[in-house]
Design a protein around this motif. Structure first.
Motif, PDB file in Angstrom:
ATOM      1  N   MET A   1       0.848  -1.190   0.000  1.00 16.89           N
ATOM      2  CA  MET A   1       0.000   0.000   0.000  1.00 16.89           C
ATOM      3  C   MET A   1       0.889   1.248   0.000  1.00 16.89           C
ATOM      4  O   MET A   1       1.777   1.389   0.833  1.00 16.89           O
ATOM      5  CB  MET A   1      -0.888  -0.040   1.253  1.00 16.89           C
ATOM      6  N   ILE A   2       0.662   2.126  -0.949  1.00 15.48           N
ATOM      7  CA  ILE A   2       1.451   3.360  -0.993  1.00 15.48           C
ATOM      8  C   ILE A   2       0.700   4.465  -0.275  1.00 15.48           C
ATOM      9  O   ILE A   2      -0.524   4.420  -0.124  1.00 15.48           O
ATOM     10  CB  ILE A   2       1.780   3.765  -2.445  1.00 15.48           C
ATOM     11  N   ASN A   3       1.457   5.450   0.191  1.00 12.76           N
ATOM     12  CA  ASN A   3       0.836   6.596   0.856  1.00 12.76           C
ATOM     13  C   ASN A   3      -0.014   7.374  -0.136  1.00 12.76           C
ATOM     14  O   ASN A   3       0.264   7.385  -1.328  1.00 12.76           O
ATOM     15  CB  ASN A   3       1.913   7.515   1.436  1.00 12.76           C
ATOM     16  N   ARG A   4      -1.033   8.030   0.370  1.00 12.34           N
ATOM     17  CA  ARG A   4      -1.933   8.797  -0.497  1.00 12.34           C
ATOM     18  C   ARG A   4      -1.180   9.912  -1.215  1.00 12.34           C
ATOM     19  O   ARG A   4      -1.417  10.189  -2.377  1.00 12.34           O
ATOM     20  CB  ARG A   4      -3.077   9.376   0.341  1.00 12.34           C
ATOM     21  N   TYR A   5      -0.287  10.590  -0.517  1.00 15.28           N
ATOM     22  CA  TYR A   5       0.434  11.709  -1.122  1.00 15.28           C
ATOM     23  C   TYR A   5       1.898  11.342  -1.299  1.00 15.28           C
ATOM     24  O   TYR A   5       2.598  11.026  -0.354  1.00 15.28           O
ATOM     25  CB  TYR A   5       0.275  12.971  -0.276  1.00 15.28           C
ATOM     26  N   HIS A   6       2.331  11.400  -2.539  1.00 15.00           N
ATOM     27  CA  HIS A   6       3.699  11.022  -2.922  1.00 15.00           C
ATOM     28  C   HIS A   6       4.482  12.305  -3.195  1.00 15.00           C
ATOM     29  O   HIS A   6       4.136  13.078  -4.087  1.00 15.00           O
ATOM     30  CB  HIS A   6       3.614  10.155  -4.185  1.00 15.00           C
ATOM     31  N   PRO A   7       5.567  12.556  -2.432  1.00 15.49           N
ATOM     32  CA  PRO A   7       6.324  13.795  -2.655  1.00 15.49           C
ATOM     33  C   PRO A   7       7.097  13.750  -3.972  1.00 15.49           C
ATOM     34  O   PRO A   7       7.557  12.700  -4.400  1.00 15.49           O
ATOM     35  CB  PRO A   7       7.290  13.839  -1.465  1.00 15.49           C
ATOM     36  N   LEU A   8       7.212  14.905  -4.593  1.00 13.13           N
ATOM     37  CA  LEU A   8       8.024  15.020  -5.798  1.00 13.13           C
ATOM     38  C   LEU A   8       9.492  14.962  -5.421  1.00 13.13           C
ATOM     39  O   LEU A   8       9.906  15.471  -4.379  1.00 13.13           O
ATOM     40  CB  LEU A   8       7.725  16.342  -6.512  1.00 13.13           C
ATOM     41  N   LYS A   9      10.297  14.344  -6.258  1.00 11.71           N
ATOM     42  CA  LYS A   9      11.732  14.235  -5.992  1.00 11.71           C
ATOM     43  C   LYS A   9      12.442  15.576  -6.130  1.00 11.71           C
ATOM     44  O   LYS A   9      13.564  15.732  -5.668  1.00 11.71           O
ATOM     45  CB  LYS A   9      12.366  13.217  -6.935  1.00 11.71           C
ATOM     46  N   THR A  10      11.801  16.543  -6.744  1.00 11.22           N
ATOM     47  CA  THR A  10      12.418  17.855  -6.941  1.00 11.22           C
ATOM     48  C   THR A  10      12.329  18.734  -5.702  1.00 11.22           C
ATOM     49  O   THR A  10      12.763  19.872  -5.737  1.00 11.22           O
ATOM     50  CB  THR A  10      11.769  18.588  -8.131  1.00 11.22           C
ATOM     51  N   CYS A  11      11.805  18.219  -4.625  1.00  6.85           N
ATOM     52  CA  CYS A  11      11.687  18.974  -3.378  1.00  6.85           C
ATOM     53  C   CYS A  11      13.076  19.202  -2.790  1.00  6.85           C
ATOM     54  O   CYS A  11      13.862  18.264  -2.672  1.00  6.85           O
ATOM     55  CB  CYS A  11      10.809  18.207  -2.398  1.00  6.85           C
ATOM     56  N   TYR A  12      13.381  20.429  -2.421  1.00  7.05           N
ATOM     57  CA  TYR A  12      14.696  20.750  -1.885  1.00  7.05           C
ATOM     58  C   TYR A  12      14.728  20.792  -0.363  1.00  7.05           C
ATOM     59  O   TYR A  12      15.772  20.937   0.229  1.00  7.05           O
ATOM     60  CB  TYR A  12      15.191  22.088  -2.437  1.00  7.05           C
ATOM     61  N   SER A  13      13.573  20.677   0.282  1.00  2.85           N
ATOM     62  CA  SER A  13      13.544  20.719   1.746  1.00  2.85           C
ATOM     63  C   SER A  13      13.159  19.351   2.297  1.00  2.85           C
ATOM     64  O   SER A  13      12.756  18.454   1.562  1.00  2.85           O
ATOM     65  CB  SER A  13      12.547  21.775   2.221  1.00  2.85           C
ATOM     66  N   GLU A  14      13.294  19.215   3.600  1.00  2.00           N
ATOM     67  CA  GLU A  14      12.929  17.953   4.243  1.00  2.00           C
ATOM     68  C   GLU A  14      11.414  17.789   4.351  1.00  2.00           C
ATOM     69  O   GLU A  14      10.923  16.684   4.557  1.00  2.00           O
ATOM     70  CB  GLU A  14      13.567  17.873   5.624  1.00  2.00           C
ATOM     71  N   ASN A  15      10.685  18.879   4.240  1.00  2.00           N
ATOM     72  CA  ASN A  15       9.227  18.851   4.333  1.00  2.00           C
ATOM     73  C   ASN A  15       8.631  19.213   2.977  1.00  2.00           C
ATOM     74  O   ASN A  15       8.476  20.391   2.659  1.00  2.00           O
ATOM     75  CB  ASN A  15       8.737  19.836   5.401  1.00  2.00           C
ATOM     76  N   PRO A  16       8.305  18.200   2.176  1.00  2.00           N
ATOM     77  CA  PRO A  16       7.809  18.482   0.824  1.00  2.00           C
ATOM     78  C   PRO A  16       6.469  19.223   0.838  1.00  2.00           C
ATOM     79  O   PRO A  16       5.606  18.953   1.679  1.00  2.00           O
ATOM     80  CB  PRO A  16       7.660  17.096   0.200  1.00  2.00           C
ATOM     81  N   VAL A  17       6.344  20.164  -0.075  1.00  2.00           N
ATOM     82  CA  VAL A  17       5.083  20.896  -0.225  1.00  2.00           C
ATOM     83  C   VAL A  17       4.393  20.554  -1.547  1.00  2.00           C
ATOM     84  O   VAL A  17       3.206  20.803  -1.703  1.00  2.00           O
ATOM     85  CB  VAL A  17       5.280  22.425  -0.105  1.00  2.00           C
ATOM     86  N   MET A  18       5.143  20.008  -2.489  1.00  2.00           N
ATOM     87  CA  MET A  18       4.581  19.590  -3.772  1.00  2.00           C
ATOM     88  C   MET A  18       4.394  18.078  -3.726  1.00  2.00           C
ATOM     89  O   MET A  18       5.371  17.339  -3.594  1.00  2.00           O
ATOM     90  CB  MET A  18       5.505  19.981  -4.924  1.00  2.00           C
TER      91      MET A  18
END
Length: 86
Positions: A1-18
């Motif tokens: 089961m995957i998480n509902r929200y998958h962070p984009l790999k282009t995120c530069y911080s530890e807390n993804p917003v995209m």
């Protein structure tokens, strides 16, 4: 089961917003991936047609960053879409 929200790999911080909503329809994921990959392709085609002698050297990192974001986000979307494939 995957998480509902998958962070984009282009995120530069530890807390993804995209994030990619993995519950989005397969069609919507493919459309979003297509949009980003076509934009990157169009930009590359434009660059191919433009003489780099006309470009300022400081523009090259900006162009590469834009291409990276578009292609990587498109690949992330395709990855999630593949997980949903029937």
């Amino acid at each position: 089961m995957i998480n509902r929200y998958h962070p984009l790999k282009t995120c530069y911080s530890e807390n993804p917003v995209m994030l990619i909503d993995t519950d989005a329809s397969h069609r919507d994921l493919l459309d979003a991936a297509d949009q980003r990959l076509r934009a990157a392709s169009d930009l590359l085609e434009t660059l191919y047609c433009v003489c780099f002698k006309q470009a300022d050297a400081k523009d090259i990192p900006n162009i590469v960053n834009a291409l990276y974001l578009l292609v990587q986000d498109g690949c992330d979307l395709l990855e999630v879409a593949k997980l949903q494939a029937p």
